[in-house]
Design a protein around this motif. Structure first.
Motif, mmCIF file in Angstrom:
data_model
loop_
_atom_site.group_PDB
_atom_site.id
_atom_site.type_symbol
_atom_site.label_atom_id
_atom_site.label_comp_id
_atom_site.label_asym_id
_atom_site.label_seq_id
_atom_site.Cartn_x
_atom_site.Cartn_y
_atom_site.Cartn_z
ATOM 1 N N PRO A 184 0.377 -0.687 0.090
ATOM 2 C CA PRO A 184 0.110 -0.112 0.510
ATOM 3 C C PRO A 184 1.143 1.235 -0.089
ATOM 4 C CG PRO A 184 -0.660 -1.523 1.694
ATOM 5 C CD PRO A 184 0.505 -2.286 0.961
ATOM 6 N N LEU A 185 0.852 2.321 -0.610
ATOM 7 C CA LEU A 185 1.446 3.518 -1.076
ATOM 8 C C LEU A 185 1.232 4.181 0.266
ATOM 9 C CD1 LEU A 185 2.441 5.628 -2.134
ATOM 10 C CD2 LEU A 185 0.371 6.898 -2.042
ATOM 11 N N GLU A 186 0.400 3.738 1.712
ATOM 12 C CA GLU A 186 0.608 4.769 2.777
ATOM 13 C C GLU A 186 1.843 4.352 3.608
ATOM 14 O OE1 GLU A 186 -3.823 3.421 2.333
ATOM 15 O OE2 GLU A 186 -1.909 2.899 1.375
ATOM 16 N N ASN A 187 1.611 2.509 3.481
ATOM 17 C CA ASN A 187 3.154 2.321 4.514
ATOM 18 C C ASN A 187 4.076 1.965 3.713
ATOM 19 O OD1 ASN A 187 1.325 0.454 5.628
ATOM 20 N ND2 ASN A 187 1.626 -1.137 4.391
ATOM 21 N N LEU A 188 4.758 3.436 2.655
ATOM 22 C CA LEU A 188 6.298 3.906 1.648
ATOM 23 C C LEU A 188 6.789 5.040 1.999
ATOM 24 C CD1 LEU A 188 6.066 1.920 -1.387
ATOM 25 C CD2 LEU A 188 6.635 1.125 0.641
ATOM 26 N N LEU A 189 5.596 6.347 2.958
ATOM 27 C CA LEU A 189 5.433 7.765 2.828
ATOM 28 C C LEU A 189 6.391 8.323 3.880
ATOM 29 C CD1 LEU A 189 1.619 8.660 2.583
ATOM 30 C CD2 LEU A 189 3.063 8.426 0.758
ATOM 31 N N GLN A 190 6.621 7.220 4.808
ATOM 32 C CA GLN A 190 8.069 7.373 5.325
ATOM 33 C C GLN A 190 9.309 7.440 5.175
ATOM 34 O OE1 GLN A 190 7.895 9.257 8.388
ATOM 35 N NE2 GLN A 190 5.227 9.231 7.554
ATOM 36 N N ARG A 191 9.387 6.985 3.794
ATOM 37 C CA ARG A 191 10.469 6.404 3.440
ATOM 38 C C ARG A 191 10.992 7.619 2.721
ATOM 39 N NH1 ARG A 191 10.713 1.151 1.181
ATOM 40 N NH2 ARG A 191 12.885 0.915 0.571
ATOM 41 N N ASP A 192 12.608 7.406 2.228
ATOM 42 C CA ASP A 192 13.277 8.842 1.735
ATOM 43 C C ASP A 192 12.481 8.995 -0.045
ATOM 44 O OD1 ASP A 192 14.589 9.050 3.814
ATOM 45 O OD2 ASP A 192 16.424 8.306 2.970
ATOM 46 N N TRP A 193 12.243 10.093 -0.273
ATOM 47 C CA TRP A 193 11.604 10.358 -2.022
ATOM 48 C C TRP A 193 12.435 10.849 -2.383
ATOM 49 C CZ3 TRP A 193 7.397 7.193 -3.925
ATOM 50 C CH2 TRP A 193 6.452 6.824 -3.395
ATOM 51 N N PRO A 221 11.813 15.187 0.748
ATOM 52 C CA PRO A 221 12.423 15.135 -0.737
ATOM 53 C C PRO A 221 13.539 14.515 -0.330
ATOM 54 C CG PRO A 221 10.694 15.922 -1.240
ATOM 55 C CD PRO A 221 11.060 16.954 0.241
ATOM 56 N N VAL A 222 14.260 13.858 -0.650
ATOM 57 C CA VAL A 222 16.256 13.694 -0.784
ATOM 58 C C VAL A 222 16.667 14.531 -1.576
ATOM 59 C CG1 VAL A 222 15.869 11.691 0.969
ATOM 60 C CG2 VAL A 222 16.216 11.412 -1.358
ATOM 61 N N ALA A 223 15.758 14.600 -3.259
ATOM 62 C CA ALA A 223 16.346 15.361 -3.894
ATOM 63 C C ALA A 223 15.303 15.221 -4.455
ATOM 64 C CB ALA A 223 17.095 14.404 -4.727
ATOM 65 N N GLU A 224 15.043 16.607 -5.996
ATOM 66 C CA GLU A 224 13.832 17.167 -6.159
ATOM 67 C C GLU A 224 14.794 16.997 -8.060
ATOM 68 O OE1 GLU A 224 10.773 21.034 -6.499
ATOM 69 O OE2 GLU A 224 12.024 20.215 -4.769
#
Length: 313
Positions: A184-193, A221-224
């Motif tokens: 689920p997307l919700e489980n990934l939101l605490q990762r680095d994006w 975000p770690v990068a843009e």
């Protein structure tokens, strides 16, 4: 125009509708706010109904204004097309078919554009890019473009065709614990994006409404980066996660994917105003044919997950 209405007054109304405030609308029109306000009142007298309501938070259209707006846009578009047709005839040249799209969509659209040009639609093809989907819609509405290729527009009076339906996936490094699995997307939101500006394929495009209105909480975000391709390259290298269409992944990154549960499918559509000219319709037909051919080819080579065939019609 009959009834004492002028094209300039219609332009005033459509600009106010787009901006939602008098000051930025007046700046776009190169007039003062009092002039704009007076012309709106003159238009309302000519129509015989109040078209706008002014409030503390800006200007919005009344029910009469909402009913009047699409006809105002159509009148402005017809006037621009008439002017272009007259100039083309005077200069002994053909009227171009003008297509607008978004930067991330242009590379995938090129084969279809080649087919459209080869189809000899009796009109040169002019292709431009805009940064946002609302700019695509505005260009077609005002007559600055004949055709748009982008996300499906809401409440559109003209014809809309689906060119492709692609799955949005999360791209990661090949050694990520979730690579090749679903989440689920919700489980990934605490990762680095890694954030990019490929409209329709950004993180916020997928999270809209996904968490039932709860405040989204994820790290800065770690990068843009400006493009989907750059974000995918960084994600595959292990810098973080990013969102991309499945077809944007290079062959070497085929295993660097976390499939979302539930799946997220994004449409790329082809749309134009009602009453499009014959050359515009022939161009659209060529684009639809090319998109259908690409979908069949992808399915035949085992890439059916990347691009779904557009529905008939």
């Amino acid at each position: 125009m009959t009834g004492g209405l002028s094209l300039r007054q219609l332009e005033y109304l459509t600009t106010v509708a787009d901006e939602g405030r008098l000051t930025p609308a007046a700046a776009r029109l190169f007039v003062t706010v009092p002039t704009l306000s007076q012309q709106l009142k003159t238009l309302e007298r000519g129509v015989g109904a109040a078209l706008v309501e002014r409030g503390a938070h800006g200007v919005r259209l009344t029910a009469a204004g909402e009913a009047f707006l699409p006809f105002a846009r159509a009148a402005l578009r017809s006037a621009r097309l008439a002017q272009e047709a007259a100039r083309a005839a005077d200069e002994r040249r053909r009227v171009a078919v003008r297509l607008v799209t978004l930067p991330p969509l242009l590379p995938g659209l090129l084969p279809a554009l080649v087919d459209s040009v080869r189809a000899h639609v009796d009109a040169p093809l002019v292709v431009e890019v805009r940064e946002e989907s609302r700019q695509l819609r505005a260009a077609v509405e005002c007559g600055a473009a004949d055709v748009a290729v982008g996300p499906r527009p809401g409440r559109w009076d003209g014809r809309i065709d689906c060119l492709a339906a692609e799955e949005a996936v999360v791209v990661c490094a090949s050694d990520d614990p979730l690579a090749g699995r679903e989440s689920p997307l919700e489980n990934l939101l605490q990762r680095d994006w890694i954030v990019h500006h490929g409209e329709g394929w950004e993180l916020h495009d997928l999270t809209a409404g996904a968490l039932r209105g709860e405040a989204l909480r994820w790290p800065f975000p770690v990068a843009e980066v400006p493009t989907v391709e750059a974000a995918v390259a960084l994600a595959v290298a292990g810098a973080g996660l990013t969102v991309a269409p499945l077809s944007a992944l290079p062959d070497r990154a085929a295993d660097c994917v976390i499939r979302l549960a539930p799946r997220r499918i994004r449409e790329t559509t082809l749309y134009r105003a009602a009453g499009a000219t014959a050359p515009v319709e022939r161009c659209c037909q060529a684009l639809r044919t090319a998109a259908a051919r690409a979908a069949r080819s992808a399915e035949a080579t085992g890439g059916a997950d990347q691009q779904q065939p557009p529905p008939a019609g």
